[in-house]
Design a protein around this motif. Sequence first.
Motif, short mmCIF file in Angstrom:
data_model
loop_
_atom_site.label_atom_id
_atom_site.label_comp_id
_atom_site.label_asym_id
_atom_site.label_seq_id
_atom_site.Cartn_x
_atom_site.Cartn_y
_atom_site.Cartn_z
N HIS A 91 0.81 -1.21 0.00
CA HIS A 91 0.00 0.00 0.00
C HIS A 91 0.85 1.26 0.00
O HIS A 91 0.31 2.36 0.09
N TYR A 133 4.55 1.63 -7.38
CA TYR A 133 4.12 0.75 -6.30
C TYR A 133 4.74 -0.63 -6.49
O TYR A 133 5.06 -1.01 -7.63
N GLN B 149 -3.86 -2.01 5.35
CA GLN B 149 -4.12 -3.06 4.37
C GLN B 149 -5.40 -3.81 4.72
O GLN B 149 -6.07 -4.36 3.85
N LYS B 152 -9.20 -2.07 3.52
CA LYS B 152 -9.77 -2.34 2.20
C LYS B 152 -10.52 -3.67 2.21
O LYS B 152 -11.61 -3.79 1.65
#
Lengths: 241, 228
Positions: A91, A133, B149, B152
């Motif tokens: 993330h 990413y 994380q 989501k």
Amino acid sequence: MIKIVDLHKKFGDLHVLKGINLNVNKGEVMVILGPSGSGKSTLLRSINLLEVPTSGQIFFDGVDITGKKIDRNRVRQRIGMVFQGFNLFPHMTVLGNVTLALLKVLKIKKEEAVKIGTDLLIRVGLKDKINGYPNQLSGGQKQRVAIARALAMNPEVMLFDEVTSALDPELVKEVLDVMKDLAKSGMTMLVVTHEMGFAKEVGSHVIFMDEGLIVEEGLAQDIFENPKHPRTKAFLDAVLY
Amino acid sequence: MEGLSNLLEKYFSIGIIWEILPYLLKGALFTVIFSASSEIIGIIIGLVTAMIRTSKIKVLNQLAIIYVDLFRGTPLLMQIIFVYYALPYVGINLPAPLAGIVALSVNSGAYVTEIFRAGIDSIDKGQIEAARSLGMSYAKTMRYIIIPQTFKRVLPPLTNEFVALIKDSSLLSVIAISELLRTAKEMMTWKLNPSSLTAAAILYLVITLPLTRLVSHMENRLKKSDAH
Ligand SMILES: Nc1ncnc2c1ncn2[C@@H]1O[C@H](COP(=O)(O)OP(=O)(O)OP(=O)(O)O)[C@@H](O)[C@H]1O
Ligand SMILES: [Mg+2]
């Protein structure tokens, strides 16, 4: 720099480390060889305190880091670790991965952290991926980010656990090259690997583990050219053809 | 045919519905306020309890297990009655609205705990190890690595839980809170006609349908983002 004394580790009834004694001096590149299940990962993980030893001591700069009063987070800040599976934070951007601990653990100023992170990513050859990413990277690139992330904390020792095993063959070299540079720069390293070429070229010392014990140890040259223990011989014959 | 027109007249009298709609809308607003505030508090409770559940602090862990079992294993109606009617005996006097929110929040917190726990468990253990190996504490690892994380992944089940809570908030009618269902029942007695119930059902749908649609949408997107 690292001194391990009679280290044992049991998982329930499974006796995985059966009395490891080991000295690693500053600047040494210690290659750890051994068949699957011999306890190589468990040894590395114990040094980083990801596993709690059943008995024995691990001294880091003369301090027993297995002691109760030890601040484990402080110890881990001084020991970098790179894993087979990269374990990048999906993330966060590449730069975010590298600067996170600088910002949140060392509480360094943002600009400074970005500078350190950028320099490290340039060093591992990923300047143009800084704002990407992790899922946009190849395995080799991911692993180089993971190395940069560990280096960001300016560790005194780096632990590598089969960091090229999950990579496609053509991506192995770029990661090994980064590790080679690191070794040249004088970093103390413990490296579990099956890359014999790398072990021979970069390793200063080698230990060979079998069933939870170190069965042979010495200078890299000696062990590769003249292994004494039959298990080491058989292993090297098998992996070197 | 006559049966159908009788049914329509009795349960779907437009005239009556039109007349009572302002009251029902007010009830619906209460329903939303009570369930939304309880959901928010429930999320905070659930997040904390889930972190306790996934940590290694034995005593707290046991307490968290007892909490979750207790509130998932007994009827919410009973919990509401307890908070409102029984707590005064130990000196805790809560006005009905507050008692209602407490009961709903604590109840939903138990469900949210399990949702977050499943979410945290679904994150690869390597994430924790990587964070810890950088010298991050357990709390920082949770805050910067695991929870972001997890969010989501828990959003769909969390929204489903919210939908359940919206419907369950109708149980607050037992402690005289004028949420949607209680208002509808009052209107039914007043007008001697159950059309208000039909209207209330439609209002529940108006509130919950967008949410359930949102869940399917999120689940589809999650499937796609996990695919690569
Ligand atoms: N958390 C654990 N719980 C139980 N058993 C474990 C655990 N971690 C490792 N083991 C066991 O300990 C033994 C040694 O494992 P370890 O991962 O250290 O071996 P290794 O030398 O790194 O092997 P490989 O080359 O396959 O990575 C194995 O039998 C493994 O199944
Ligand atoms: Mg291993």
